[in-house]
Design an enzyme around this catalytic site. Sequence first.
Site, short mmCIF file in Angstrom:
data_model
loop_
_atom_site.label_atom_id
_atom_site.label_comp_id
_atom_site.label_asym_id
_atom_site.label_seq_id
_atom_site.Cartn_x
_atom_site.Cartn_y
_atom_site.Cartn_z
CE LYS A 9 -31.83 -47.42 60.92
NZ LYS A 9 -31.55 -47.89 59.52
CE LYS A 51 -31.70 -56.39 60.54
NZ LYS A 51 -31.96 -54.93 59.85
CB THR A 58 -32.77 -45.38 52.47
OG1 THR A 58 -33.68 -46.23 53.11
CG2 THR A 58 -31.61 -45.05 53.49
P1 NAD Z 1 -27.21 -52.58 48.05
O1 NAD Z 1 -26.76 -53.95 47.85
O2 NAD Z 1 -28.39 -52.19 47.06
O3 NAD Z 1 -25.72 -51.73 47.66
C1 NAD Z 1 -24.63 -51.71 47.90
C2 NAD Z 1 -23.48 -50.91 47.08
O4 NAD Z 1 -22.52 -50.95 47.68
C3 NAD Z 1 -23.34 -51.83 45.60
O5 NAD Z 1 -23.39 -50.60 44.89
C4 NAD Z 1 -22.23 -52.45 46.00
O6 NAD Z 1 -21.47 -52.43 44.85
C5 NAD Z 1 -21.41 -51.24 46.98
N1 NAD Z 1 -20.30 -51.82 47.36
C6 NAD Z 1 -20.05 -53.01 48.03
N2 NAD Z 1 -18.80 -53.19 48.72
C7 NAD Z 1 -18.31 -52.05 48.38
C8 NAD Z 1 -17.00 -51.36 48.83
N3 NAD Z 1 -16.20 -51.94 49.42
N4 NAD Z 1 -16.54 -50.03 48.17
C9 NAD Z 1 -17.60 -49.55 47.57
N5 NAD Z 1 -18.69 -49.76 47.33
C10 NAD Z 1 -19.18 -51.02 47.70
O7 NAD Z 1 -27.51 -52.13 49.45
P2 NAD Z 1 -27.98 -50.96 50.13
O8 NAD Z 1 -29.53 -51.35 50.29
O9 NAD Z 1 -27.81 -49.76 49.23
O10 NAD Z 1 -27.49 -50.77 51.45
C11 NAD Z 1 -26.33 -50.13 51.75
C12 NAD Z 1 -26.07 -49.74 53.12
O11 NAD Z 1 -27.08 -48.89 53.70
C13 NAD Z 1 -25.89 -51.10 53.92
O12 NAD Z 1 -25.33 -50.80 55.20
C14 NAD Z 1 -27.62 -51.03 54.50
O13 NAD Z 1 -27.32 -51.69 55.83
C15 NAD Z 1 -27.90 -49.68 54.81
N6 NAD Z 1 -29.19 -49.32 54.58
C16 NAD Z 1 -29.93 -49.56 53.68
C17 NAD Z 1 -31.40 -49.17 53.67
C18 NAD Z 1 -32.13 -49.33 52.59
O14 NAD Z 1 -33.21 -48.99 52.61
N7 NAD Z 1 -31.88 -50.08 51.55
C19 NAD Z 1 -31.75 -48.52 54.71
C20 NAD Z 1 -31.09 -48.26 55.95
C21 NAD Z 1 -29.73 -48.66 55.80
#
Ligand code: NAD
Length: 368
Positions: free
Chosen positions: A65, A77, A149
Site C-alpha cells: 500500500k 504492523k 480514507t
Molecule cells: P469502523 O469500526 O469505524 O466501522 C466498521 C463498520 O462496519 C461499522 O459501521 C460496523 O457496524 C460495520 N459492520 C461490522 N460488521 C458488519 C457486517 N457484518 N455487515 C455490515 N456492516 C458491518 O471501521 P473502519 O475504520 O471504517 O474500517 C472498516 C474497514 O476499512 C476495515 O477493513 C479497515 O481495516 C479498513 N480500513 C480502514 C481505514 C481507516 O482509515 N479507518 C483505512 C484503510 C482501511
Amino acid sequence: MSDPFSFADELGPKKIIHVHNPSVGLRGILVIDNVAIGPAIGGLRMAPDVSLEECFRLARAMTLKNAAAGLSHGGGKSVLFGDPSMPAEKKEQLIRCMASTLREESDYIFGPDMGTNEICMGWVKDEIGRSVGLPAALGGIPLDEIGATGLGVMHACDVAAASIGISLSGARIAIQGFGAVGKHAARFLAEKGAVISAVSDSKGAIVNPAGIDVAALIALKAAGKSVTELPGAKAAADVVSADCDILIPAARPDVIHEQNVESVRAKLVVSGANIPMTPGAEKRLHEKGILYIPDFIANAGGVICAAMEYHGSTKTSAFESIEEKIRANTEEVIRQSSKAGILPRQAAVNLALSRLRHAMSMRRFALF
Ligand code: NAD
C-alpha cells in the site's frame, strides 16, 4: 508454533520481534516487513486473537500500500494480545509498555488500527516520540474524524466510474459498513450528487432507491444507534446484492466470496475495507465484466494522511495528496489491467512492486 522463516521471501520480512513482559501481562508481536523505501508505517492492532500470521499479512499489505501510494515509507504492523475494551488504565499500561519495549526499533512508526485510536497514539508518542494518527491537540491530523480514507474511496469511485461511462452525479451507491470509512465515503459521494441507495452496519441493512439522507444517518450513528433505526428506512437482507451502480464494501474481510459473488448487481466494486473480497470472487467479477478497484489502491487515503502528518503537513495538503495519488493510481491500475489483460489486483501489485524493486535496487542489502 509457526516458524517465523515460513513467511520469508525476497521482499521480507526484515525483522519479527515477539515482546513479552509478565509484570504487566504484555504479549505482542512486531513485523517490520520491508524498509527499502523508508521506515515502516503500519497500525497497532489490539485483539484477543491476533497472531503472527495475521501480523505478517497486514505488514506485507502495508508494504504494498505504501509503495503504491508513492510514500517514503515501508510496511510493518504490530499486534497486541488483549481485549481492546479493557479498563483504560490497563490498556494504557500495556500500550506504553509495548511502545517502550520497541523504543529502539526506529524502522517502525506506530499508527492506529483496530482496537487502538488517536489517544493510544498519543501515549505512544509520549513514550517513545514516534507515532502517527495523533489527536489534533498534539499536532495530528485526525484521519478518521476528517474522513481521509472515505475521501480517497470517493476519488477512486469517480475515476473508475468515469472509465465505464458512469457519472457520480446520480449514480446509485450501496455501502456495507457505516463506520470511519463507509460514513465519510457516503458523505463525499453524496456531495458529488451520488444517490446513496443502500447502507448496512453490523445490525442490518436498509435501502431507499430515492436516496438515503446521509446527514440524518451520520447523526443517528453518532447517537449510538444502528442504520436500521433510520425513520422511514426499508429493511434489506444485505447490500452485496443491492440493485446499484457502485458497491463499496467498507466493513469486514471476505464478505464477497465464491458463494455470493454471482448476486453482485453493481457495475463497479470499490474496496473501502481491507481484503473484503476473496481472490476467487475478484477473479469472477473480472470474468463477468464487473470492474473492481483493489483495497490497497482505493483505501490508501488514511495512510497517505498519516504519512503527511508525520512530515508536518496540514489537512489541506493531505487532502490534495490523497486526491492526486488515488486518482493517478486508480487510472493506472485500470489502464494496465485492460492493456495487459490481467486482473486489477495483479495490475495493482505490479505497480507497487515496480516501485519497491527500484528502491531495493538502490540499497546495499536490498531491504535495509
Ligand atoms: P469502523 O469500526 O469505524 O466501522 C466498521 C463498520 O462496519 C461499522 O459501521 C460496523 O457496524 C460495520 N459492520 C461490522 N460488521 C458488519 C457486517 N457484518 N455487515 C455490515 N456492516 C458491518 O471501521 P473502519 O475504520 O471504517 O474500517 C472498516 C474497514 O476499512 C476495515 O477493513 C479497515 O481495516 C479498513 N480500513 C480502514 C481505514 C481507516 O482509515 N479507518 C483505512 C484503510 C482501511
